[in-house]
Design a protein around this motif. Structure first.
Motif, PDB file in Angstrom:
ATOM      1  N   ILE A 248      54.006 105.424  57.019  1.00 58.78           N
ATOM      2  CA  ILE A 248      52.992 105.059  56.034  1.00 58.78           C
ATOM      3  C   ILE A 248      52.444 106.314  55.349  1.00 58.78           C
ATOM      4  O   ILE A 248      52.264 106.351  54.129  1.00 58.78           O
ATOM      5  CB  ILE A 248      51.865 104.252  56.701  1.00 58.78           C
ATOM      6  N   LEU A 249      52.179 107.359  56.127  1.00 58.04           N
ATOM      7  CA  LEU A 249      51.708 108.618  55.552  1.00 58.04           C
ATOM      8  C   LEU A 249      52.726 109.179  54.570  1.00 58.04           C
ATOM      9  O   LEU A 249      52.389 109.649  53.483  1.00 58.04           O
ATOM     10  CB  LEU A 249      51.446 109.643  56.656  1.00 58.04           C
ATOM     11  N   LEU A 250      53.989 109.110  54.963  1.00 55.74           N
ATOM     12  CA  LEU A 250      55.059 109.626  54.119  1.00 55.74           C
ATOM     13  C   LEU A 250      55.135 108.834  52.818  1.00 55.74           C
ATOM     14  O   LEU A 250      55.182 109.408  51.718  1.00 55.74           O
ATOM     15  CB  LEU A 250      56.386 109.528  54.873  1.00 55.74           C
ATOM     16  N   GLY A 251      55.137 107.513  52.932  1.00 52.87           N
ATOM     17  CA  GLY A 251      55.225 106.676  51.745  1.00 52.87           C
ATOM     18  C   GLY A 251      54.042 106.843  50.814  1.00 52.87           C
ATOM     19  O   GLY A 251      54.191 106.849  49.589  1.00 52.87           O
ATOM     20  N   ALA A 252      52.856 107.022  51.396  1.00 48.64           N
ATOM     21  CA  ALA A 252      51.652 107.159  50.576  1.00 48.64           C
ATOM     22  C   ALA A 252      51.647 108.460  49.789  1.00 48.64           C
ATOM     23  O   ALA A 252      51.169 108.524  48.656  1.00 48.64           O
ATOM     24  CB  ALA A 252      50.410 107.089  51.467  1.00 48.64           C
ATOM     25  N   ASN A 253      52.192 109.516  50.388  1.00 46.82           N
ATOM     26  CA  ASN A 253      52.051 110.851  49.800  1.00 46.82           C
ATOM     27  C   ASN A 253      53.206 111.298  48.926  1.00 46.82           C
ATOM     28  O   ASN A 253      53.062 112.255  48.169  1.00 46.82           O
ATOM     29  CB  ASN A 253      51.868 111.890  50.907  1.00 46.82           C
ATOM     30  N   VAL A 254      54.351 110.632  49.011  1.00 44.99           N
ATOM     31  CA  VAL A 254      55.555 111.249  48.459  1.00 44.99           C
ATOM     32  C   VAL A 254      55.831 110.922  46.994  1.00 44.99           C
ATOM     33  O   VAL A 254      55.997 111.824  46.181  1.00 44.99           O
ATOM     34  CB  VAL A 254      56.772 110.869  49.334  1.00 44.99           C
ATOM     35  N   THR A 255      55.906 109.651  46.627  1.00 48.92           N
ATOM     36  CA  THR A 255      56.448 109.328  45.303  1.00 48.92           C
ATOM     37  C   THR A 255      55.415 109.274  44.184  1.00 48.92           C
ATOM     38  O   THR A 255      55.709 109.682  43.060  1.00 48.92           O
ATOM     39  CB  THR A 255      57.203 107.980  45.357  1.00 48.92           C
TER      40      THR A 255
END
Length: 416
Positions: A248-255
């Motif tokens: 979730i952290l990755l998805g929130a911050n990446v794109t």
């Protein structure tokens, strides 16, 4: 990455290296993808170290690979930076599982991320975006790409339950995961960067869970909600909570940051599109969809074939790694008229697959769309004009298409 019209005639598909980082930093993969869609919709590449993968570039083939878990499994890994090593989190991490377990976990988490649920956050998100844009209105140089990396943390940090003191560290770690070869984020080798960032992110969520369990009660945050999620008849283990929290952290911050900066650059380069958007606020929703299509920030995802599979005029053997190129699918001329034109009035822009396709469609898409809509509403209301104040610098990554620097100068629309 840059679009260089007309360069496709020089492409030699036998010598193409889709893992050449320079291609995405200073080159033009679109010219290659155009030729691949026309001449080699299924392309095979063997890397110098012996790893191999097959690529699909047409819209329909990309949707098939991402949408059919019976033919193309996620349980060995879904990110190209892990090519050659099965995902150690397979069967535990939501993004590395197939239905039915994937569906069970996704449904429980996704209940907090529906369009209706995130609509209640609009005022808080708008306030955060207004504060984010304020420094750009003083007439000086504002590095949008650099600053935008922090935007998702500013917007979603409170919703996830993450204290502000941790935002910068988590932004850095998630960038390391997706661009481990970029000098802005690299620590040692690419493998070391990935190992460090993965360990630190999982450890962060693990420690967060321990603190929340000790404190007792619930704070209503999304990470807190993970602790009550069940898959079938059983609750998630602490390891699964840590892994899904990491995801979730990755998805929130990446794109989202790269969609913001890439779309703004497209508007700078096409002032008539900027003027259209300012003249008609109703175009903002379509501007968001065209920006998602145009930038395709997560430019690929990977799957593995379950058995010998025919696709794109060829056959991928069982167990073969398949890379579905989102960036190519979103420029497929069979789906989008004049696909290399950025047009905020485009009919059918919402067909873009920037959020993926099928059961693994981005769980945070409603929140991302809301954030992007509010961002461009506020930008268009406040900025009379935007100009470049230096050369954009592109991210050194074959997984995420984006920028590390986009220096701009904006004129305050509200100042006479």
């Amino acid at each position: 990455m840059r679009l260089t019209p007309g360069t496709g005639s020089d492409v030699d598909l036998d010598r193409v290296d889709l893992f050449d980082l320079d291609l995405y930093t200073s080159g033009d993969p679109h010219a290659i993808w155009d030729v691949m869609r026309a001449k080699a919709p299924l392309h095979h590449q063997v890397l110098p170290d012996g790893r191999e993968f097959w690529s699909v570039t047409r819209f329909d083939d990309v949707c098939r690979v991402l949408g059919d878990h019976r033919e193309f499994t996620s349980e060995r890994g879904t990110v190209v930076t892990h090519l050659g090593e099965d995902d150690v989190a397979a069967g535990k991490l939501m993004t590395s599982t197939d239905p039915p377990r994937h569906t069970q976990v996704r449904r429980a988490i996704g209940s907090r991320l529906t369009a209706r649920a995130v609509a209640s956050w609009e005022d808080r998100i708008r306030q955060a975006i207004v504060r984010f844009l304020e420094p750009a209105l003083d007439g000086g140089t504002f590095d949008l790409a650099e600053q935008a990396l922090r935007l998702p943390a500013i917007v979603t940090g409170p919703l996830l339950g993450i204290p502000e003191r941790d935002w910068d560290e988590l932004v850095q770690l998630t960038a390391m995961v997706t661009a481990p070869s970029d000098p802005h984020f690299q620590l040692g080798s690419e493998a070391a960067t990935l190992a460090i960032s993965h360990h630190e992110l999982v450890t962060y969520v693990t420690e967060w869970v321990k603190r929340r369990r000790s404190a007792g009660g619930e704070d209503g945050s999304l990470l807190d909600h993970l602790m009550s999620v069940r898959a079938g008849d059983a609750p998630l283990t602490d390891e699964e909570i840590a892994l899904d929290g990491y995801s979730i952290l990755l998805g929130a911050n990446v794109t989202t940051p790269h969609t913001v900066s890439g779309t703004v650059l497209a508007l700078i380069e096409r002032p008539e599109q900027f003027e259209k958007a300012q003249a008609d606020p109703l175009l903002v929703a379509n501007l968001v969809e065209e920006g998602l299509r145009w930038t395709s920030a997560a430019c690929n995802f990977m799957r593995y074939t379950v058995s010998d599979t025919e696709i794109g005029g060829g056959t991928i053997p069982a167990g073969g790694a398949v890379v579905a190129w989102i960036g190519s699918a979103n420029r497929d001329e069979s789906q989008f008229t004049d696909p290399h034109e950025f047009d905020i009035t485009r009919s059918g822009a919402k067909r873009q697959v920037a959020f993926g396709f099928g059961s693994h469609f981005c769980i945070g898409a409603p929140l991302a769309r809301l954030t992007l809509r509010i961002f461009f509403e506020e930008l268009l209301q406040r900025f009379g004009s935007i100009d470049l104040d230096g050369e954009p610098q592109h991210l050194r990554s074959y997984f995420i298409a984006g920028m590390t620097h986009l220096p701009i100068v904006a004129k305050n629309r509200m100042t006479p």
